[in-house]
Design an enzyme around this catalytic site. Structure first.
Site, short mmCIF file in Angstrom:
data_model
loop_
_atom_site.label_atom_id
_atom_site.label_comp_id
_atom_site.label_asym_id
_atom_site.label_seq_id
_atom_site.Cartn_x
_atom_site.Cartn_y
_atom_site.Cartn_z
N TYR A 42 0.85 -1.19 0.00
CA TYR A 42 0.00 0.00 0.00
C TYR A 42 0.89 1.24 0.00
CZ TYR A 42 -2.91 -3.73 1.87
OH TYR A 42 -3.56 -4.92 2.06
N GLU A 101 8.44 -3.02 -12.86
CA GLU A 101 9.69 -3.52 -12.25
C GLU A 101 10.59 -4.03 -13.37
OE1 GLU A 101 10.49 -3.28 -9.10
OE2 GLU A 101 8.62 -3.16 -7.95
ZN LIG Z 1 11.31 0.22 -6.09
#
Ligand SMILES: [Zn+2]
Length: 396
Positions: free
Chosen positions: A347, A366
Site C-alpha cells: 500500500y 519492475e
Molecule cells: Zn522500487
C-alpha cells in the site's frame, strides 16, 4: 542553434529549409509571435547545432552546403555577416549540423550531476523541451521534470523513487533522447511515427524522484551534518549503501502516499532506515510532496512508475483501477515479455494513490532481473524491453 531573421522570413520557411516540424519550431520559440517576426531577431532551430568550419582552398558555400545535404540558404542564415561571393581560405564560418546521435550516455553510474548535465545538453539542442523544477530534496537539490509536447493525453513517467534502483533514470533519459531524435529527424521508432504523439500528448518525466538517495548509493554519505553520520546510523553502522532505497532521512518515498498508508505502516519498520519506513505521516517528505503536488497540478491521464527489479508490472489497487488498466498492461506485456500482476500486499505507493484518487491507469513497472542495484551490463537488454512499454504508454 540560433539563426537571425531576414527580410521576408517566416517560421514556416525555416521549417521547410531545416525539415523540422513547424510545431517544434513554434514550441522552441515560445516568446516569439510567429506572425510578427522582426528583422535581426534570434530564432532557435531545434535538432541542430552550429559547428565552426574553416574555409579551405577550393571551397564555395554551395559546395559546403551540398556536402552536408543542406540548402545553401541555411549557411547564409547562420552566417548573416559573411559575403557569400567573397569567402577566404582560412576564414571561419558556422555550418548547421543536424544532431542524429544520442547526447545521453545511459550506460554509466548515473548520479544527480550526470542527470543535470544531460538535461542541459538536451535543453540546448531541443529548446521545445520544458524543464520545470517540481521542488527540492531534503538536501536542497532541485528535482527536475521534463515536459515534451502540449497535447491532451497527459502521460507521466518517473524513475528512481528508490535510491538503489537508479538505473531507471538513465533508462528514462535514453528514451527521452530517442524520442527527441525521432521527432527532429522524422525517424520512426519500432515503426511508429512520433510526430503524431507530439501533437496528441503531453509527456511528463521525473527521471530521478530521489536524487539524495541516488547519490548516497553511488557516492556514500553527504559531506555535511547531520546526514553524514545519521545515514550511517540508519544503515546499522555500515558504509555500504547498495541496499538503500529511502531518501536521505531514511524514509521510503514509495510508502509515503495516502492510500491505506496505515496498513503499510503496520507491517513495516517503525524507524528510519534503508528501506520500507513510511515516515511519521503520509507525505512528510519533500520529494513525496513534490510528486503529489505535481500529480494534482497536471491531471495526468496515466502514470508509469519505473522500479527494479523482477520483470513484472503491477496495475491494480483495491479494485479501484479502471477496466482500461488491464487492456493497457496486456499490451505492455506483449511488447516487453514482462508479467502483469494485478495486486500484491502493498500500500501507500505512488501508483496506488494515483489509482485510488483519480481512478485512472497507474502502473509500477519492475524492470530488469537480479539484485539491486542492477549491473549496468543489463542496460541495453532492459532498454530494449522497456522501449515498447514507453511507446505503448503513448499509443494505447
Ligand atoms: Zn522500487
Amino acid at each position: 542553434m540560433d539563426i537571425i531573421v531576414r527580410q521576408g522570413d517566416s517560421l514556416w520557411h525555416y521549417s521547410q529549409l531545416f525539415k523540422i516540424d513547424m510545431q517544434l519550431i513554434n514550441d522552441s520559440n515560445r516568446a516569439v509571435q510567429p506572425n510578427a517576426l522582426s528583422i535581426g531577431q534570434k530564432i532557435r532551430i531545434p535538432g541542430f547545432v552550429a559547428q565552426e568550419y574553416q574555409i579551405r582552398q577550393g571551397d564555395t558555400l554551395w559546395k559546403i552546403a551540398q556536402n552536408r545535404n543542406l540548402p545553401l540558404e541555411t549557411l547564409q542564415l547562420v552566417n548573416p555577416n559573411i559575403n557569400p561571393t567573397n569567402i577566404k581560405v582560412g576564414q571561419t564560418i558556422k555550418v548547421p549540423l543536424r544532431i542524429t546521435w544520442r547526447l545521453v550516455n545511459g550506460g554509466q553510474r548515473y548520479d544527480y550531476q550526470t542527470l543535470i548535465t544531460d538535461i542541459s545538453r538536451l535543453e540546448s539542442v531541443y529548446p521545445f523541451l520544458q524543464i520545470p523544477s517540481i521542488g527540492k530534496t531534503v538536501l536542497g537539490k532541485n528535482i527536475p521534470e521534463m515536459v515534451i509536447g502540449t497535447g491532451g493525453k497527459r502521460v507521466h513517467y518517473n524513475g528512481s523513487f528508490h535510491a538503489n534502483e537508479w538505473i531507471t533514470t538513465p533508462i528514462i533519459m535514453t528514451f527521452i533522447n530517442d524520442y527527441l531524435l525521432s521527432l527532429t529527424n522524422h525517424n520512426a521508432i519500432r515503426g511508429l511515427s512520433t510526430s503524431r504523439f507530439y501533437q496528441q500528448s503531453t509527456l511528463s518525466f521525473v527521471p530521478m524522484v530521489n536524487p539524495d538517495g541516488v547519490d548516497l548509493v553511488l557516492h556514500g554519505p553527504p559531506s555535511s551534518a547531520p546526514w553524514n553520520t545519521k545515514v550511517i546510523d540508519y544503515n546499522k553502522g555500515s558504509t555500504d549503501f547498495s541496499g538503500w532505497k529511502a531518501n536521505i532521512r531514511g524514509v521510503d518515498l514509495n510508502d509515503q502516499f495516502p492510500a491505506r498508508w496505515e496498513l503499510e505502516k503496520a507491517r513495516n519498520p517503525d524507524q528510519p532506515g534503508p528501506r520500507d519506513y513510511g515516515g511519521e505521516k503520509p507525505l512528510s517528505e519533500p520529494e513525496a510532496i513534490a510528486m503529489a503536488d505535481l500529480t494534482k497540478r497536471r491531471d495526468f491521464s496515466r502514470v508509469l512508475a519505473f522500479h527494479t527489479q523482477g520483470e513484472v508490472m503491477y496495475w491494480g489497487f483495491e479494485n479501484q483501477e479502471p477496466p482500461e488498466s488491464e487492456t493497457i498492461v496486456t499490451e505492455f506485456s506483449r511488447v516487453s515479455g514482462y508479467e502483469p500482476v494485478k495486486t500484491i500486499e502493498s500500500y501507500a505507493g505512488y501508483k496506488d494513490w494515483f489509482i485510488q484518487d483519480w481512478r485512472r491507469p497507474g502502473f509500477t513497472i519492475e524492470i530488469g532481473k537480479g539484485i539491486n542495484p542492477l549491473p549496468l551490463s543489463q542496460f541495453d537488454e532492459i532498454y530494449q524491453k522497456t522501449l515498447g512499454i514507453f511507446l505503448a504508454g503513448l499509443y494505447m
